[in-house]
Design an enzyme around this catalytic site. Structure first.
Site, PDB file in Angstrom:
ATOM      1  N   HIS A   1     -20.537  -9.213  30.249  1.00  0.00           N
ATOM      2  CA  HIS A   1     -19.901  -9.540  31.533  1.00  0.00           C
ATOM      3  C   HIS A   1     -19.713 -11.045  31.681  1.00  0.00           C
ATOM      4  O   HIS A   1     -20.315 -11.843  30.951  1.00  0.00           O
ATOM      5  CB  HIS A   1     -20.744  -9.026  32.713  1.00  0.00           C
TER       6      HIS A   1
ATOM      7  N   ASP B   1     -20.244 -13.606  34.950  1.00  0.00           N
ATOM      8  CA  ASP B   1     -21.006 -13.437  36.191  1.00  0.00           C
ATOM      9  C   ASP B   1     -20.117 -13.255  37.415  1.00  0.00           C
ATOM     10  O   ASP B   1     -19.181 -14.044  37.651  1.00  0.00           O
ATOM     11  CB  ASP B   1     -21.943 -14.633  36.397  1.00  0.00           C
TER      12      ASP B   1
ATOM     13  N   HIS C   1     -21.326 -12.781  28.439  1.00  0.00           N
ATOM     14  CA  HIS C   1     -22.643 -12.774  27.817  1.00  0.00           C
ATOM     15  C   HIS C   1     -23.300 -11.410  27.970  1.00  0.00           C
ATOM     16  O   HIS C   1     -22.884 -10.586  28.796  1.00  0.00           O
ATOM     17  CB  HIS C   1     -23.535 -13.893  28.366  1.00  0.00           C
TER      18      HIS C   1
ATOM     19  N   ARG D   1     -32.074 -18.569  37.513  1.00  0.00           N
ATOM     20  CA  ARG D   1     -30.671 -18.944  37.274  1.00  0.00           C
ATOM     21  C   ARG D   1     -30.091 -19.586  38.521  1.00  0.00           C
ATOM     22  O   ARG D   1     -30.290 -19.061  39.611  1.00  0.00           O
ATOM     23  CB  ARG D   1     -29.860 -17.694  36.908  1.00  0.00           C
TER      24      ARG D   1
HETATM   25  C1  SIN Z   1     -27.519 -12.975  33.249  1.00  0.00           C
HETATM   26  O1  SIN Z   1     -27.466 -14.022  33.887  1.00  0.00           O
HETATM   27  O2  SIN Z   1     -26.577 -12.191  33.194  1.00  0.00           O
HETATM   28  C2  SIN Z   1     -28.799 -12.680  32.465  1.00  0.00           C
HETATM   29  C3  SIN Z   1     -28.807 -13.405  31.183  1.00  0.00           C
HETATM   30  C4  SIN Z   1     -30.127 -13.256  30.474  1.00  0.00           C
HETATM   31  O3  SIN Z   1     -31.085 -12.741  31.048  1.00  0.00           O
HETATM   32  O4  SIN Z   1     -30.205 -13.666  29.315  1.00  0.00           O
END
Ligand code: SIN
Length: 278
Positions: free
Chosen positions: A102, A104, A251, A266
């Site tokens: 995806h 974000d 990612h 994050r």
């Molecule tokens: C995310 O922000 O989508 C999670 C990424 C991760 O946990 O590596």
């Protein structure tokens, strides 16, 4: 690109670089800020090791790049810091955030430009890597007729696809499940390059097509996005940071470490409305 205040080592020629020589806890000078920004534009996702940041310093670093985003429906685990999205898994977890490829919050009308994940704790026996894929490379690898066709289309991105499980289980009074229609191919506002902008996590359909056509085309594109040659893979250590550009990457968080713990914070930087420049 020549850098004066940092060293940048590419992980692959297509995507990803490790950045050395920057301490992200303090105020960044203008030149170092510009070089980190340039390294992100050039490599789409950049990585830093051995950073020691308080929550406020993490937010201050994010704010150098823009206003901070508050997730429309994720739990707010740190009430004093609604801009911090806690990424966590332990022995009770059945799923983790970001397991599907995806970009974000692509369901926002103005999806985030970037995300900065600071990992505190990594799984005891390894695993928990994050994979990043270049959507420039994904677009560039398509045939010219397919590129032209995709450029005539939009796609509907809907939070209910990614976050359906939060509809009932929430402690937030301001909860929202946004959806938005975006071009299937978007122009990056800084680099001017074209990037594929549909993802398995959020994209529901292509409204211009019949349902079976939309499903087939999207499935082909989702599998195309997963091509290993478009990717780099980041192995976390405690105090590593990944900063990715959501406008040109997707990612995928590997969940291959159950029942071990993984924990990070994050911050997400607001972006603008995707567009396609003909
Ligand atoms: C995310 O922000 O989508 C999670 C990424 C991760 O946990 O590596």
């Amino acid at each position: 690109m020549a850098y004066q205040t940092i060293e940048v080592k590419q992980l692959t020629p297509t995507i990803g670089a490790e950045v050395f020589g920057a301490d992200l806890s303090g105020p960044l000078g203008n030149q170092q800020f510009q070089e980190i920004h340039d390294a992100l534009m050039e490599n789409q996702v950049i990585f830093f090791r051995d950073q020691k940041l308080t929550i406020d310093q993490h937010k201050d670093f994010g704010r150098r790049f823009g206003k901070l985003h508050v997730h429309p429906n994720a739990p707010i685990d740190l009430p004093e810091h609604p801009e911090i999205l806690v990424i966590k898994a332990d022995e009770k977890s059945k799923h983790v955030a970001g397991e599907e490829w995806h970009s974000d919050v692509s369901c926002d009308i103005e999806p985030p430009m970037g995300s900065i994940l600071y990992m505190h704790e990594v799984p005891a026996n390894g695993g928990g890597d994050t994979l990043f894929a270049s959507m420039y490379a994904a677009y560039d690898a398509l045939s010219a007729p397919m590129q032209r066709f995709l450029e005539t289309l939009t796609a509907l991105h809907d939070s209910s696809k990614a976050h359906y499980y939060r509809v009932k289980a929430t402690d937030r009074s301001d909860i929202q499940f946004p959806n938005a229609e975006h071009p299937v191919v978007r122009t990056h506002p800084v680099t001017g390059r074209k990037a594929l902008y549909v993802n398995r996590g959020f994209t529901l359909k292509i409204p211009q097509l019949k349902r079976h056509e939309s499903n087939a085309l999207l499935e082909m594109l989702y599998r195309h996005v997963e091509t290993p040659e478009f990717q780099c893979r980041f192995k976390w250590r405690p105090n590593s940071i990944a900063f990715w550009d959501n406008r040109c990457t997707q990612h995928h968080a590997m969940f291959d470490y159950h029942p071990h713990r993984r924990y990070g914070h994050r911050v997400t930087v607001c972006g603008d409305k995707p567009f396609l420049r003909a």
